[in-house]
Enzyme design. Structure first.
Site, mmCIF file in Angstrom:
data_model
loop_
_atom_site.group_PDB
_atom_site.id
_atom_site.type_symbol
_atom_site.label_atom_id
_atom_site.label_comp_id
_atom_site.label_asym_id
_atom_site.label_seq_id
_atom_site.Cartn_x
_atom_site.Cartn_y
_atom_site.Cartn_z
ATOM 1 N N GLY A 1 28.785 54.014 67.666
ATOM 2 C CA GLY A 1 30.054 54.479 67.338
ATOM 3 C C GLY A 1 30.995 54.792 68.442
ATOM 4 N N VAL A 2 32.067 55.687 68.124
ATOM 5 C CA VAL A 2 33.120 55.825 69.009
ATOM 6 C C VAL A 2 32.677 56.213 70.346
ATOM 7 C CG1 VAL A 2 33.691 58.048 68.455
ATOM 8 C CG2 VAL A 2 35.356 56.813 69.775
ATOM 9 N N GLN B 1 39.000 58.985 58.621
ATOM 10 C CA GLN B 1 40.283 58.586 58.124
ATOM 11 C C GLN B 1 41.510 59.082 58.516
ATOM 12 O OE1 GLN B 1 40.194 59.672 53.532
ATOM 13 N NE2 GLN B 1 38.561 58.002 53.222
ATOM 14 N N GLY B 2 41.455 60.538 58.680
ATOM 15 C CA GLY B 2 42.854 61.293 59.117
ATOM 16 C C GLY B 2 43.370 60.716 60.440
ATOM 17 N N GLY B 3 42.668 60.712 61.450
ATOM 18 C CA GLY B 3 43.267 60.291 62.684
ATOM 19 C C GLY B 3 42.804 60.799 63.987
ATOM 20 N N GLU C 1 47.071 67.977 60.111
ATOM 21 C CA GLU C 1 45.931 68.180 59.253
ATOM 22 C C GLU C 1 45.608 69.881 59.414
ATOM 23 O OE1 GLU C 1 42.501 65.669 59.066
ATOM 24 O OE2 GLU C 1 43.622 64.388 60.543
ATOM 25 N N HIS D 1 33.543 69.243 54.469
ATOM 26 C CA HIS D 1 34.907 68.862 54.408
ATOM 27 C C HIS D 1 35.407 69.598 52.937
ATOM 28 C CE1 HIS D 1 38.511 66.627 53.844
ATOM 29 N NE2 HIS D 1 38.363 66.247 55.243
ATOM 30 N N ARG E 1 39.863 74.179 58.219
ATOM 31 C CA ARG E 1 38.859 73.649 57.304
ATOM 32 C C ARG E 1 37.637 74.550 56.617
ATOM 33 N NH1 ARG E 1 37.289 67.808 59.549
ATOM 34 N NH2 ARG E 1 39.419 67.296 58.703
ATOM 35 N N HIS F 1 29.782 67.493 56.130
ATOM 36 C CA HIS F 1 30.840 66.369 56.846
ATOM 37 C C HIS F 1 30.436 66.285 58.279
ATOM 38 C CE1 HIS F 1 34.430 64.115 57.651
ATOM 39 N NE2 HIS F 1 34.890 65.162 58.298
ATOM 40 N N GLU G 1 29.287 63.432 68.074
ATOM 41 C CA GLU G 1 28.995 64.458 67.211
ATOM 42 C C GLU G 1 27.750 64.898 67.362
ATOM 43 O OE1 GLU G 1 29.356 63.423 63.142
ATOM 44 O OE2 GLU G 1 28.467 65.362 62.503
ATOM 45 N N ARG H 1 35.290 73.005 63.710
ATOM 46 C CA ARG H 1 35.879 72.006 64.370
ATOM 47 C C ARG H 1 37.278 71.842 63.873
ATOM 48 N NH1 ARG H 1 36.794 66.535 63.272
ATOM 49 N NH2 ARG H 1 35.422 66.773 61.459
ATOM 50 N N SER I 1 37.357 65.289 66.621
ATOM 51 C CA SER I 1 36.072 64.423 67.001
ATOM 52 C C SER I 1 36.296 63.213 67.516
ATOM 53 C CB SER I 1 35.454 64.279 65.617
ATOM 54 O OG SER I 1 36.006 64.053 64.550
ATOM 55 N N LEU I 2 37.099 62.354 66.800
ATOM 56 C CA LEU I 2 37.127 60.985 67.717
ATOM 57 C C LEU I 2 37.845 61.021 69.048
ATOM 58 C CD1 LEU I 2 38.962 58.880 64.661
ATOM 59 C CD2 LEU I 2 36.468 58.699 65.495
HETATM 60 C C1 SIN Z 1 39.936 63.833 57.400
HETATM 61 O O1 SIN Z 1 40.646 63.084 57.519
HETATM 62 O O2 SIN Z 1 40.372 64.864 56.558
HETATM 63 C C2 SIN Z 1 38.774 64.077 58.378
HETATM 64 C C3 SIN Z 1 39.238 64.119 59.542
HETATM 65 C C4 SIN Z 1 38.275 64.918 60.430
HETATM 66 O O3 SIN Z 1 36.898 64.943 60.211
HETATM 67 O O4 SIN Z 1 38.543 65.393 61.509
#
Ligand code: SIN
Length: 536
Positions: A18-19, A52-54, A124, A240, A288, A347, A371, A382, A387-388
């Site tokens: 992964g990343v 997804q989000g970024g 977010e 999540h 979150r 999540h 992770e 978090r 995370s990315l």
């Molecule tokens: C999301 O796109 O809601 C998840 C992003 C994340 O887990 O940081």
């Protein structure tokens, strides 16, 4: 163990593609190290592709775009989301390194939305500014994974797919000597190397419903514990708030990105009332843990299965969020016209293998990033899209650290010939049911103990050979680690909601739970100062 059926050598073995793993592998190879990436499935089968989000990052052009963002503000938000347990020093280092890490990723070919000189940004939960850069609308992880795999191809990176890591090999002095892997038929292979980096991702497989792919079976926790490394903060499993709800569905639940709320979508319960009004000043864009807990409480109070996310007011919603739109369409929901049924799902693991900000664990020769690791960035909860960023930053730093560590004179010693011992292996269906029932949002001492008993009763002592057995053994050890840590923290903080200890307790303000395995295979739970987490 005895030597494998085949053997090879490397300077660095990276477990996971992964990343964090690919970033580290590419950087290490460019520093002249011989690198092998090992992954138990296809190279793109991990969690990164589903993000997804970024990426949350304060780029240089943010000031001109926003007028008010800064790395300090990003740090403030990270600390606020983390419930008092973020290691501020570690977080400051990682966040400050973010812009360079994203620039390096773009140099590898990753393309983000918006003009190159001023990328588009969204918001977010828990962020005080628009600082989340994204790709393909809501397909950021897919673009990151694509770009890193393509860069790996160009660089001639060796990727050993379809091989599950079964054991980190250590010498009599406890230092790392390599990695044992097994192919799909259970045949062993042996990679002799002075450095192993765990980048195995998360633990969603501990639960019946998760946003993680099937490969997220806590492998890295088990490999690290058995090699002598410690875990910390593993009770903090982040749920999540908005996974797509489908009746009777188990396994991977499609994510409904938080960025939808950043662009104006709202949460309503089945009576039409707001879920977060009066809960937090940021409402639906609260951190979150707050939103996931509010949804869980509302679902319980109303005796329903889900709440609604109404994104019908988001401009061009299907074009901006094509991944979510496709998941919704698959269950007959039109994102642009219909409210979306959502509920929380497991999540992300905020805790993990204790490392410093260079991915160094307490075991000489063992690094961890992404992770699987616990750097102290996430604390008890978090901040979205950190995370990315952490995978990019710590992956690269770990590679630099390995290169430094291997720069001096060294000799490649043989791993110890030890006899592999049978370990407890539970039926994963029983384990998942137990953790879902007792270790989700809302836990208590009796439920945690009952879950531990259920996992134990479902376990037999076995020598794992196949990938499924290796995963089951990892899930079993991870379940006991999580349940023990959750049992020890007698308070509610961040993602860890104890119904029998509903208040946050000052006594735990700086304390991280730690879990280690002794030579007889017994788990020990302790506490340490959260600012250090027991790192080397
Ligand atoms: C999301 O796109 O809601 C998840 C992003 C994340 O887990 O940081």
């Amino acid at each position: 163990m005895s030597a494998g059926e085949w053997e090879t050598t490397a300077d660095l073995v990276v477990v996971g593609s992964g990343v964090a793993g690919l970033t580290a592998a590419l950087a290490a190879q460019r520093r002249g190290l011989r690198v092998v990436v090992v992954t138990k499935d296809a190279p793109d089968a991990g969690s990164t592709r589903w993000a997804q989000g970024g990426i949350a990052v304060v780029l240089g052009d943010a000031v001109s775009q926003e007028g008010n963002d800064s790395v300090d503000a990003h740090l403030t938000d990270t600390l606020a989301a983390g419930g008092g347990l973020v290691d501020a020093g570690a977080a400051a280092e990682i966040l400050a390194a973010g812009p360079a890490a994203v620039a390096a990723l773009r140099a590898e070919g990753a393309v983000f939305d918006g003009p190159a000189a001023r990328l588009a940004r969204t918001r977010e939960g828990g962020h005080s500014a628009l600082r989340v850069v994204h790709a393909g609308g809501d397909a950021t992880g897919a673009e990151v994974e694509r770009a890193l795999l393509a860069a790996g191809d160009r660089a001639g990176l060796t990727v050993l797919a379809g091989h599950a890591a079964s054991s980190v090999l250590t010498g009599p002095d406890g230092t790392v000597r390599g990695l044992e892997v097994r192919d799909a038929d259970g045949r062993a292979g042996w990679l002799a190397a002075p450095a192993v980096l765990l980048a195995t991702g998360g633990v969603g497989g501990l639960y019946e419903t998760t946003t993680n792919p099937d490969v997220a079976t806590a492998d890295g926790w088990a490999l690290a514990l058995r090699a002598g490394a410690a875990l910390a903060d593993v009770e903090f499993v982040q749920f999540h708030p908005t996974a797509l709800y489908t009746p009777r569905a188990h396994g991977r639940a499609p994510l409904v990105t938080e960025a939808l709320r950043g662009e104006g979508a709202v949460l309503r319960d089945t009576t039409g009332a707001s879920v977060t009004a009066g809960v937090h000043p940021l409402g639906d864009l609260a951190p979150r843990d707050v939103v996931a807990t509010a949804i869980t409480r509302r679902i319980t109070a109303l005796g329903v299965d889900h709440v609604w996310l109404d994104a019908t007011g988001v401009p061009d919603v299907a074009a901006r969020f094509p991944t979510v739109a496709a998941s919704c369409a698959a269950i007959g929901v039109d994102l642009a016209r219909d409210p979306v049924p959502v509920r929380p799902a497991a999540h992300y693991s905020c805790g993990g293998v204790v490392t410093d900000t260079h991915g160094r664990t307490g075991v000489p020769g063992l690094w961890a990033a992404g992770e699987v690791a616990r750097t102290g960035l996430h604390g008890a909860n978090r901040l979205a899209s950190n995370s990315l960023l952490e995978g990019l930053v710590v992956g690269r730093r770990a590679a630099d650290d390995v290169a430094r560590a291997l720069a001096g004179p060294r000799r490649l010693a043989e791993p110890t010939e030890t006899r592999a011992r049978p370990v407890p292996v539970a039926d994963r269906a029983v384990l998942r049911a137990a953790l879902t029932r007792s270790a989700g949002i809302g836990r208590d001492a009796a439920g945690l103990a009952a879950a531990s008993d259920a996992v134990e009763a479902a376990s037999t002592l076995r020598l794992p050979v196949t990938r499924a057995e290796t995963e089951d053994a990892a899930l079993t050890l991870a379940a006991h680690a999580l349940l023990a840590a959750a049992g020890s923290r007698t308070e509610t903080r961040g993602c860890h909601v104890r119904t029998d200890h509903p208040a946050t307790d000052e006594h735990w303000q700086r304390a991280s739970s730690t879990v280690a395995l002794d030579a007889d295979g017994r788990l020990h739970v302790g506490t340490t100062d959260a600012r250090h987490g027991g790192a080397a």
